[in-house]
Design an enzyme around this catalytic site. Structure first.
Site, short mmCIF file in Angstrom:
data_model
loop_
_atom_site.label_atom_id
_atom_site.label_comp_id
_atom_site.label_asym_id
_atom_site.label_seq_id
_atom_site.Cartn_x
_atom_site.Cartn_y
_atom_site.Cartn_z
N GLY A 130 0.88 -1.08 0.06
CA GLY A 130 0.07 -0.23 0.04
C GLY A 130 0.98 1.47 0.00
O GLY A 130 0.38 2.45 -0.29
N CYS A 157 -27.34 -8.56 -17.32
CA CYS A 157 -26.83 -8.17 -18.37
C CYS A 157 -27.61 -8.49 -19.59
O CYS A 157 -28.20 -9.61 -19.71
CB CYS A 157 -25.49 -8.94 -18.58
SG CYS A 157 -24.88 -8.99 -20.15
N CYS A 211 -25.84 -11.57 -21.91
CA CYS A 211 -25.76 -13.01 -21.35
C CYS A 211 -26.53 -13.11 -20.05
O CYS A 211 -26.41 -14.44 -19.48
CB CYS A 211 -24.15 -13.01 -20.81
SG CYS A 211 -23.80 -12.08 -19.51
N CYS A 213 -22.51 -6.49 -19.46
CA CYS A 213 -21.28 -6.61 -18.86
C CYS A 213 -20.21 -5.73 -19.38
O CYS A 213 -20.02 -5.51 -20.58
CB CYS A 213 -20.90 -8.18 -19.15
SG CYS A 213 -21.66 -9.63 -18.17
N CYS A 242 -18.60 -12.06 -20.44
CA CYS A 242 -19.78 -12.15 -21.42
C CYS A 242 -19.89 -13.11 -22.44
O CYS A 242 -20.79 -13.81 -22.44
CB CYS A 242 -20.10 -10.72 -21.72
SG CYS A 242 -21.70 -10.21 -22.29
#
Lengths: 196, 292
Positions: free
Chosen positions: B31, B240, B243, B265, B271
């Site tokens: 980090g 979606c 899909c 998506c 997808c």
């Protein structure tokens, strides 16, 4: 003279890439053994693994500290000068890298470069050639799923106590790369070590 | 163009060593933003120069590279970076998440769970999560050193005071391993939980801002929040349209100028994979050509 010029990676680009990638994986997964097999052939007493890591990570921008055995070898200092061009320092607290051939030459961890609170990256990375023998330990910390029980070729003596202090100094602190037999194990400063 | 005139993976070896050293420090201090001497790349800032420099420094001939831009394999940025590495490093490229060893991403994490051994490289515009609160680098550096993150909580609190909820939806700040507050790059906050305890190594590169940071595998990544306003990800009303997937991040696509729209998506590979396996959404009239 030949010993100084010979012994770099045959393929300096891909040689360094594969050793670096193994080192990165080792630091990302502390305690796991990664292969750093290469065709680096530095002059003794610099080991093959120490030489490979020096070729991969050290250059004109890094101050390097050598243990007394390495520092007193003209073959070694000549080889490092030719292949890495890294300036040497006698002050371990200033070094970006410390190359150590034996655990008994490892300086106390708190005399090595710790970095600062604002720049903890300005610390020393120790590359230590381990002797035979291992110690059963349990590792915890980032990069380790739950815990890792393993056997590592750690320096003996009060190393675990020194390491606990090193961990306490986080985000300051040193990281250690331990090498032996073409393999590498890394301990970043985040890793907690306890005796199993 | 004479490609042979370039070193493997474009960058010279000294540059790679410098970046590699920064990556090792970044992994050791999760980090924390490690400064590095970012180079000019053959693409403008904002096009992923940080991510490209990281990828160029870690990639080897055995790697299989996938590049996504907002989840898509077939957008300009993704296509050009993929072609760049296919040319300068001669590596295999793929659009399939499961096949890739290195995935360079702009602002999404793939829907498919990443596995051990994969590396996710983020392109980061502004690496400093405190930058919009405190413009001075000297001050933000001190704030990180002292772990002084109160200002970030004030910002989230002001969100609640103004909007009744935390209105930050992307680049949602996280705390890594209980120490550093980190900008996850402008990924939607939907992706934040995927960073937590990920099996994959995550590397972040900011080329213009000259910073590299990292989240090792199995590392705690917690989105900042309050007890009475816990962190929440986006939820979508409909699946979606192509899909039929639910529980994935969706993009809204405008279809006409009468308010017609669809949600699809954002992760094109996921997808396409679902449609190949027979999943159909409401607007999936015919199979689309696979992205390449």
């Amino acid at each position: 003279m030949d010993a100084v010029i010979e012994g770099g990676f045959t393929d300096r680009v891909l040689g360094a890439q594969s050793v670096f990638r193994a080192t990165m994986d080792a630091l990302a997964r502390p305690g796991t053994v990664q292969s750093i097999a290469s065709d680096a052939a530095p002059p003794a007493p610099l080991t093959q693994e120490l030489g490979a890591l020096a070729l991969t990570l050290c250059d004109q921008d890094t101050l390097v500290w050598l243990d007394p055995v390495l520092a007193s070898s003209e073959a070694v200092t000549g080889w490092l000068a030719f292949h890495c061009g890294a300036p040497l320092t006698a002050d371990p607290s200033q070094a970006q890298f410390a190359l150590v051939t034996e655990a008994r030459h490892l300086p106390k961890l708190d005399v090595l470069g710790q970095g600062t609170d604002e720049y903890p990256d300005r610390s020393t990375t120790v590359v230590l050639a381990a002797a035979a023998g291992t110690q059963r330990v349990t590792l915890k910390g980032p990069g380790i799923k739950n815990r890792l029980d393993t056997e590592l070729p750690l320096p003996g003596g009060d190393f675990l106590a020194q390491w606990a202090d090193n961990r306490e100094r986080f985000p300051r602190g040193i990281d250690i790369l331990i090498v032996r037999d073409g393999a590498l194990v890394a301990l970043p400063r985040t890793t907690r070590i306890s005796e199993a | 163009m004479n490609v042979a005139a370039y070193n493997f993976a474009y960058l010279d070896e000294q540059t790679k060593r410098m970046i590699r050293r920064a990556i090792l420090k970044a992994i050791a201090v999760p980090g924390y933003q490690v400064p590095f001497a970012s180079r000019e790349m053959p693409m403008p800032y904002g096009w992923g120069t940080g991510g490209v420099q990281i990828t160029a420094s870690i990639i080897g001939p055995e790697d299989v590279l996938k590049v996504i831009d907002q989840g898509a394999d077939d957008t300009t940025n993704a296509v050009s970076i993929r072609a760049f590495f296919a040319k300068v490093a001669n590596v295999a490229v793929t659009t399939h998440t499961a096949e890739a060893s290195i995935i360079q991403t702009r602002h999404r994490i793939p829907e498919r769970t990443l596995t051990e051994g994969q590396v996710l490289v983020y392109q980061v515009p502004i690496p400093e999560p405190l930058r919009y609160l405190e413009p001075r680098e000297t001050e933000t550096r001190k704030m990180h050193a002292l772990e002084e993150y109160g200002l970030m909580h004030v910002k989230l609190y002001e969100d609640i005071a103004k909007h009744g909820r935390i209105a930050t939806t992307y680049a949602y700040p996280v705390k890594v391993e209980g120490r550093y507050v980190m900008d996850p790059s402008p990924t939607p906050k939907f992706d934040n939980p995927k960073m937590h305890m990920s099996e994959a190594l995550q590397l972040f590169g900011a080329g213009r801002e000259k910073r590299i940071y990292a989240v090792p595998p199995y590392t705690e990544v917690v989105s900042l929040d309050f007890e009475d306003h816990p962190f929440e990800i986006q939820h979508f009303e409909e699946p979606c349209a192509l899909c039929g997937a639910t529980g994935v991040y969706l993009d809204e696509v405008i279809l006409d100028d009468h308010g017609g729209h669809m949600f699809v998506c954002s992760d094109t590979d996921n997808c396409e994979d679902r449609r190949e396996h027979g999943h159909r959404g409401t607007l999936a009239g015919h199979a689309l050509e696979a992205a390449e």
